[in-house]
Design a protein around this motif. Sequence first.
Motif, PDB file in Angstrom:
ATOM      1  N   ILE A  82       5.041   4.250   2.084  1.00 22.55           N
ATOM      2  CA  ILE A  82       4.908   2.980   1.369  1.00 22.55           C
ATOM      3  C   ILE A  82       5.068   1.827   2.350  1.00 22.55           C
ATOM      4  CG2 ILE A  82       5.975   1.464  -0.350  1.00 22.55           C
ATOM      5  CD1 ILE A  82       6.517   3.901  -2.029  1.00 22.55           C
ATOM      6  N   VAL A  83       4.161   0.849   2.238  1.00 25.24           N
ATOM      7  CA  VAL A  83       4.231  -0.360   3.056  1.00 25.24           C
ATOM      8  C   VAL A  83       4.585  -1.519   2.135  1.00 25.24           C
ATOM      9  CG1 VAL A  83       2.966  -1.925   4.578  1.00 25.24           C
ATOM     10  CG2 VAL A  83       2.476   0.536   4.630  1.00 25.24           C
ATOM     11  N   SER A 118       0.848  -1.189   0.000  1.00 26.78           N
ATOM     12  CA  SER A 118       0.000   0.000   0.000  1.00 26.78           C
ATOM     13  C   SER A 118       0.883   1.238   0.000  1.00 26.78           C
ATOM     14  CB  SER A 118      -0.940   0.010   1.206  1.00 26.78           C
ATOM     15  OG  SER A 118      -0.209   0.110   2.406  1.00 26.78           O
ATOM     16  N   TRP A 119       0.271   2.368  -0.385  1.00 17.91           N
ATOM     17  CA  TRP A 119       1.006   3.631  -0.398  1.00 17.91           C
ATOM     18  C   TRP A 119       0.034   4.798  -0.291  1.00 17.91           C
ATOM     19  CZ3 TRP A 119       0.349   7.319  -4.227  1.00 17.91           C
ATOM     20  CH2 TRP A 119      -0.344   6.900  -5.359  1.00 17.91           C
ATOM     21  N   SER A 120       0.553   5.934   0.141  1.00 15.83           N
ATOM     22  CA  SER A 120      -0.248   7.149   0.213  1.00 15.83           C
ATOM     23  C   SER A 120       0.678   8.357   0.179  1.00 15.83           C
ATOM     24  CB  SER A 120      -1.083   7.179   1.494  1.00 15.83           C
ATOM     25  OG  SER A 120      -0.240   7.207   2.626  1.00 15.83           O
ATOM     26  N   VAL A 121       0.113   9.493  -0.224  1.00 10.18           N
ATOM     27  CA  VAL A 121       0.849  10.758  -0.244  1.00 10.18           C
ATOM     28  C   VAL A 121       0.054  11.774   0.568  1.00 10.18           C
ATOM     29  CG1 VAL A 121       1.743  12.642  -1.651  1.00 10.18           C
ATOM     30  CG2 VAL A 121       1.818  10.314  -2.543  1.00 10.18           C
ATOM     31  N   ASP A 122       0.723  12.425   1.505  1.00  9.10           N
ATOM     32  CA  ASP A 122       0.102  13.496   2.278  1.00  9.10           C
ATOM     33  C   ASP A 122       0.453  14.819   1.598  1.00  9.10           C
ATOM     34  OD1 ASP A 122      -0.830  15.358   4.044  1.00  9.10           O
ATOM     35  OD2 ASP A 122       0.163  14.523   5.806  1.00  9.10           O
ATOM     36  N   LYS A 123      -0.408  15.268   0.707  1.00 10.11           N
ATOM     37  CA  LYS A 123      -0.147  16.489  -0.050  1.00 10.11           C
ATOM     38  C   LYS A 123      -0.308  17.746   0.805  1.00 10.11           C
ATOM     39  CE  LYS A 123      -3.067  15.449  -3.340  1.00 10.11           C
ATOM     40  NZ  LYS A 123      -3.654  14.148  -3.025  1.00 10.11           N
ATOM     41  N   GLU A 124      -0.909  17.619   1.968  1.00 13.88           N
ATOM     42  CA  GLU A 124      -1.081  18.758   2.877  1.00 13.88           C
ATOM     43  C   GLU A 124       0.190  19.021   3.690  1.00 13.88           C
ATOM     44  OE1 GLU A 124      -3.839  20.646   2.821  1.00 13.88           O
ATOM     45  OE2 GLU A 124      -4.517  19.332   1.210  1.00 13.88           O
ATOM     46  N   ASP A 125       1.042  18.017   3.840  1.00 18.56           N
ATOM     47  CA  ASP A 125       2.300  18.151   4.579  1.00 18.56           C
ATOM     48  C   ASP A 125       3.291  18.958   3.747  1.00 18.56           C
ATOM     49  OD1 ASP A 125       5.158  17.155   5.322  1.00 18.56           O
ATOM     50  OD2 ASP A 125       3.907  16.518   7.008  1.00 18.56           O
ATOM     51  N   ILE A 126       4.078  19.790   4.376  1.00 15.46           N
ATOM     52  CA  ILE A 126       5.058  20.612   3.665  1.00 15.46           C
ATOM     53  C   ILE A 126       6.056  19.760   2.881  1.00 15.46           C
ATOM     54  CG2 ILE A 126       6.692  20.819   5.589  1.00 15.46           C
ATOM     55  CD1 ILE A 126       6.963  23.823   4.649  1.00 15.46           C
ATOM     56  N   ASP A 127       6.316  18.535   3.353  1.00 18.06           N
ATOM     57  CA  ASP A 127       7.255  17.626   2.693  1.00 18.06           C
ATOM     58  C   ASP A 127       6.581  16.683   1.701  1.00 18.06           C
ATOM     59  OD1 ASP A 127       9.537  18.629   3.966  1.00 18.06           O
ATOM     60  OD2 ASP A 127       9.260  17.313   5.697  1.00 18.06           O
TER      61      ASP A 127
END
Length: 71
Positions: free
Chosen positions: A46-47, A32-41
Amino acid sequence: MNNIFIFKTNIQTQEDQGRVSVVLDSHDLINSWSVDKEDIDCVLRIVSDRITAEEIIFHINQVGYNCTELE
């Protein structure tokens, strides 16, 4: 046992995420994977139990995005 990898990226928009998803969704070693677009970085999480951080960075760079492992 699953490993959780955390990366700083420049994946900022839904369009960026769509480009990356083509690579990550088709990769057999990524659970699985995800992107936190709200985080400055723009944190990519990824798991996986079998991929390495270097492989992930390579694949993200191949589609034109920056990717650096966070510790």
